[in-house]
Write an enzyme that holds these catalytic residues in place. Structure first.
Site, PDB file in Angstrom:
ATOM      1  N   GLU A  41      34.366  14.592  19.265  1.00 49.22           N
ATOM      2  CA  GLU A  41      33.158  14.069  19.897  1.00 49.22           C
ATOM      3  C   GLU A  41      32.735  12.735  19.282  1.00 49.22           C
ATOM      4  O   GLU A  41      32.345  11.812  19.990  1.00 49.22           O
ATOM      5  CB  GLU A  41      32.015  15.077  19.794  1.00 49.22           C
ATOM      6  N   TYR A 124      23.234  14.171  21.119  1.00 50.89           N
ATOM      7  CA  TYR A 124      24.399  14.448  21.953  1.00 50.89           C
ATOM      8  C   TYR A 124      25.459  15.260  21.200  1.00 50.89           C
ATOM      9  O   TYR A 124      25.942  16.291  21.680  1.00 50.89           O
ATOM     10  CB  TYR A 124      25.033  13.152  22.484  1.00 50.89           C
ATOM     11  N   ASP A 142      24.664  13.384  28.160  1.00 47.83           N
ATOM     12  CA  ASP A 142      25.276  12.084  27.926  1.00 47.83           C
ATOM     13  C   ASP A 142      25.220  11.309  29.245  1.00 47.83           C
ATOM     14  O   ASP A 142      24.708  11.817  30.242  1.00 47.83           O
ATOM     15  CB  ASP A 142      26.717  12.226  27.395  1.00 47.83           C
TER      16      ASP A 142
END
Length: 299
Positions: A41, A124, A142
């Site tokens: 991520e 996020y 997002d």
DNA sequence: TTCCGGTGTC
DNA sequence: GACACCGGAA
């Protein structure tokens, strides 16, 4: 069809689409640890996933868990980060690894507050890890998800900077109640935004939820409208100079770690700007300045 | 040449 | 809430 039925219909269509269209990325489908998901991520925040794959593979082979990354040298970390961009993030990821090792015995925590308390982990990434690695029911927000949900359910483009309260409410409202379904929902909405429901040229012809899309029904009003984001120039900026200096350091032959002053000066004509950038890289902890004017990656 | 983005900082 | 940070795709 009421809102609830439409929502459920969209969910089913997306889940079926996900089953056959999800890209086979190495950190998906339970093939890595929560730490591996977090690394993917962080890397994917600034770079398209297809380009992340080789970096992620190499990175996870070298440092399979937080404790391993915690013990690496800064020079190794910056070099392995390569051309992923935003090299300060590589340092934050290592800071994060050290915090996970020291505070949580090398085990990634499972709460939002603990995750966002880690260096480099914001809303996020914490949400993404909770959903994708731990299977928790949590809304992930997002730009892909904002764009897709705004189009499908509101019929309008998601514009502007940070997500507004109304947008966050929408994302929470349409999130499936069941935890396992919420994970597939987050992944499939995000994947649709990355591959089909793109910002400028959405592929509505092949979209699995086209028949339910308010944006398409409305004639795609304002498609591709510019998001109000201050644009960043590049040529001639500190950003470019910093990248050139780091790239020169990464490219040094094996066994050589110092970039001599004369070599530095050949990288950029404006030596005032060059020295400012050297100083800022030093402040960021990305390089060490030596007394003789040379620089090197921190050991 | 223009555009893209999540986090930290101010 | 504006802005800096990166490199590559469009």
């Amino acid at each position: 069809m009421n809102d609830l039925q439409r929502n459920e219909s969209v969910r089913r269509k997306l889940a079926a689409w996900w089953d056959t269209n999800a890209r086979d990325l190495p950190w998906r489908f339970g093939r890595t640890t929560p730490w591996g998901v977090l690394v993917s991520e962080v890397m994917s925040q600034q770079t398209q996933m297809s380009r992340v794959v080789p970096y992620w593979e190499t990175w996870m082979r070298a440092w399979p868990d937080a404790a391993a990354l915690a013990d690496a040298t800064t020079a190794e970390v910056i070099t392995a980060w390569g051309r992923l961009g935003y090299p300060r993030r590589a340092l934050r990821l290592q800071d994060c690894a050290r915090a996970v090792r020291d505070r949580y015995a090398d085990e990634l925590p499972r709460t939002y507050d603990e995750l966002t308390g880690l260096p480099g982990i914001g809303d996020y990434t914490a949400s993404a890890v909770l959903s994708f690695a731990f299977g928790e029911r949590i809304a992930v927000i997002d730009t892909n998800i904002r764009r897709v949900l705004s189009r499908v359910f509101l019929g309008e483009e998601s514009l502007g900077g940070s997500a507004k309260p109304a947008e966050r409410e929408l994302v929470n409202r349409v999130l499936p109640a069941d935890a396992a379904r919420s994970v597939t929902w987050n992944q499939s909405v995000m994947e649709l935004g990355a591959t089909v429901c793109t910002a400028k040229r959405p592929l509505c012809d092949v979209c699995p939820v086209a028949e339910h899309c308010a944006f398409l029904a409305a004639g795609r009003p304002g498609l591709g409208e510019r998001r109000t984001r201050p644009r960043q120039r590049f040529a001639g900026t500190d950003r470019q100079v910093r990248g050139i200096v780091l790239d020169a350091l990464r490219g040094l032959p094996d066994g050589q770690s110092v970039l001599e002053r004369s070599r530095i000066e050949s990288l950029w004509a404006d030596h005032v700007q060059l020295d400012q950038c050297i100083a800022s890289l030093d402040e960021d902890g990305l390089i060490d300045m030596l007394p003789d004017g040379g620089v090197r990656l921190p050991q």
